[in-house]
Every structure is written in C-alpha cells, then in structure tokens.
Design an enzyme around this catalytic site. Structure first.
Site, PDB file in Angstrom:
ATOM      1  N   GLU A 132       0.848  -1.183   0.000  1.00  7.48           N
ATOM      2  CA  GLU A 132       0.000   0.000   0.000  1.00  7.48           C
ATOM      3  C   GLU A 132       0.883   1.232   0.000  1.00  7.48           C
ATOM      4  O   GLU A 132       2.112   1.139   0.144  1.00  7.48           O
ATOM      5  CB  GLU A 132      -0.923   0.004   1.225  1.00  7.48           C
ATOM      6  CG  GLU A 132      -0.194   0.093   2.544  1.00  7.48           C
ATOM      7  CD  GLU A 132      -1.115  -0.050   3.758  1.00  7.48           C
ATOM      8  OE1 GLU A 132      -2.284  -0.462   3.583  1.00  7.48           O
ATOM      9  OE2 GLU A 132      -0.653   0.226   4.872  1.00  7.48           O
TER      10      GLU A 132
ATOM     11  N   HIS B 189      -4.072   2.660   7.485  1.00  7.43           N
ATOM     12  CA  HIS B 189      -2.979   2.316   8.381  1.00  7.43           C
ATOM     13  C   HIS B 189      -2.135   3.537   8.721  1.00  7.43           C
ATOM     14  O   HIS B 189      -2.033   4.477   7.938  1.00  7.43           O
ATOM     15  CB  HIS B 189      -2.079   1.261   7.735  1.00  7.43           C
ATOM     16  CG  HIS B 189      -2.728  -0.074   7.625  1.00  7.43           C
ATOM     17  ND1 HIS B 189      -2.465  -0.930   6.583  1.00  7.43           N
ATOM     18  CD2 HIS B 189      -3.638  -0.710   8.405  1.00  7.43           C
ATOM     19  CE1 HIS B 189      -3.173  -2.038   6.730  1.00  7.43           C
ATOM     20  NE2 HIS B 189      -3.897  -1.920   7.830  1.00  7.43           N
TER      21      HIS B 189
END
Length: 299
Positions: free
Chosen positions: A211, A249
């Site tokens: 990511e 996150h």
C-alpha cells in the site's frame, strides 16, 4: 511445508481471558491450532473452557512455556501493555510473537521489535491479522474457512486484502498467509516473507500486497530482482489516495513523490513482478501464472 507456523506449533495467548482474546482463541482452536494456554497473572491457575477443550491460564509466559513447551505467543493485550507483553515473551524465549494489538505508540513498537530481535524472537505485526497455514494452524484473527491448503504464499500489509485474495484464490489454496501489519514499524517485512517463501518447497508462487507510504515495496522489488526465482504477483492499494493524508494504516501516507502507489507499481514491474489493478485482476494474474484458466469469483 509452510513458513513460521505449522501444525507442530504450540501457541500461548497473552490476553486470552479478554473479550477479543476469548473470541479468537475459540476460532484458532476450531482451525486446529494447538493453543496450549493463556497468560494472565490475575487469573493464573484457572482454566477456560472452549467447547470441548479446557485451556489453562498461566501467570507468565515463562511459566506457560515451562508447562507446555509453547513456542508461539499471540498478543491481544491493550496498547498500553503491549510493549511489556512482547518483551516478556522475548525474555521467555518465544520463537514467534504475533502482535494483533492496534494503536501501539510507534516508540513502543521500535523498542519491542529491537528488543525481540536481539533475543531471537520473530515479531509479526503489530496491528496485523496474524498468519495462517491452512489445514495446520492459525495464529491471529484471519478467518480459517475462506481457503484451503495449497501452493500460493501470501504476504500483505492489509488484513482485508489478505482475506479477499484468500477467498478469490480459495480453490487453489495457500501454503501460508502472513499479514505483516500496516504500522510504520513492523517486525517482519515483505522481504523476510519473500525469503522464507523462496525456501519453502511447497510454495510455487507468491502474492505480495502493499500500500502507499514508505518504501517497503520498493525494497521488496529490489529483493525479488536479486534473490527470488519463483513468480511473484503484486497488488498496491491506494492509487486514489490524496497527498499528505493517512489512509487506513498509520504507515499509509504519501508525502510528495515518495511512497506513491504508482512508484511502487513501477518498481515491482521493473523487477519482473506482475501487478494487478484490482484484487480480482491480481487473482486472475495468479491463475494465469499457475496455468489455471478457470475464472475467479468476484467478491
């Protein structure tokens, strides 16, 4: 075979008597995991009944290891106590500590990952779903019923995308799936898992999920180029993320030209990794590489 976790693994659960610990201990046991005990100093000497199995509670990780021979700990304790819990596991000589807890301060993660590394304890996480070797053992919160044993290895920053790829490729199955977590500091990296899968004779292909944020995927790409002979298929989450905003996150933040999904995709492709534009497209690339022509079910 598998990496890091097998049917021989003996698991302690730090925080087993809490709500999340109880729920996921039951699920781990149902998946065939040999959960040999929990750890809670205030409830030491008791046992907890999980369906047809009573699991003892120990006052410390050391006590649990001495009584059961445990070599894995799964940590469900609150963020404020996670650092002490992981250090306790490392001091006791646990080979693998799986830190599920989210919201741990970065300085605590830095401290316990370094501390554990000095003592030979591998950390998975923090803020991760754990890992599963289907048909053998499950340490963490990954659903065990969405896949089966097979020949794909998976390493991912994202828990949700771990589940999706496991489901989409469920008919082929997985050797081991590792959710390494998406915090800025994690104990086990993409590279660690790539090296382990490369050495695992039962892993034929590796799926790498990354990511935005940081440079872990670029470093993984360089490692694949220089050291990995097995096919690797990737997916990068966050192509539409706005600059400077944390997405999901704590480590998923783009700053300037650093850490973008496009830069990661380009680095992986330059290393020979096929990168899908969506999770379903990624699954189709896996099927193509494995010579399987059957379509993938959309999730």
């Amino acid at each position: 075979m598998a990496i890091y976790l097998t049917k021989e693994s003996k698991v302690l659960v730090q925080g087993m008597t809490g709500g999340e610990g109880m729920k996921h201990t039951r699920r781990m046991l149902a998946a065939g995991t040999d959960v040999v005990g929990g750890v809670n100093p205030r409830k030491a000497g008791r046992s907890v009944d999980f369906d047809d199995r009573a699991v003892p509670v120990f006052g410390s990780v050391q006590e649990g290891i001495e009584a059961t021979g445990a070599d894995v700990s799964v940590v469900f304790v609150p963020p404020a106590f996670a650092r002490a819990a992981v250090m306790e596991a490392a001091d006791a000589g646990v080979a693998l500590a799986v830190v599920i807890t989210e919201g741990i301060p970065v300085h605590d993660s830095v401290a316990f990952t370094a501390y554990a590394g000095d003592r030979g304890t591998r950390i998975i996480g923090p803020n991760c779903p754990g890992l599963i070797t289907p048909g053998q053992a499950n340490a963490g919160i990954i659903p065990a019923d969405i896949t089966k044993p097979g020949r794909i290895g998976l390493v991912s920053k994202s828990g949700t995308l771990t589940y999706q790829l496991m489901y989409e490729l469920r008919e082929i199955g997985f050797s081991t799936c590792v959710g390494i977590g998406g915090d800025p500091v994690v104990g086990t990296t993409h590279i660690d898992c790539l090296a382990a899968f490369e050495d695992d004779p039962d892993t034929e292909l590796v799926v790498l999920i990354g990511e935005i944020g940081g440079d872990a995927e670029e470093r993984a790409a360089a490692y694949v180029r220089d050291h990995v002979t097995k096919p690797v298929v990737g997916y990068i989450a966050g192509f539409t993320a706005p600059e400077g905003r944390t997405m999901g996150h704590a480590g998923a933040i783009v700053s300037g030209s650093s850490g973008t999904a496009r830069a990661k995709k380009e680095a992986l492709e330059a290393a020979g990794v096929q990168v899908g534009g969506t999770p379903t497209e990624t699954a189709r690339l896996v099927l193509d590489r494995l010579g399987t022509r059957r379509d993938v079910t959309h999730s």
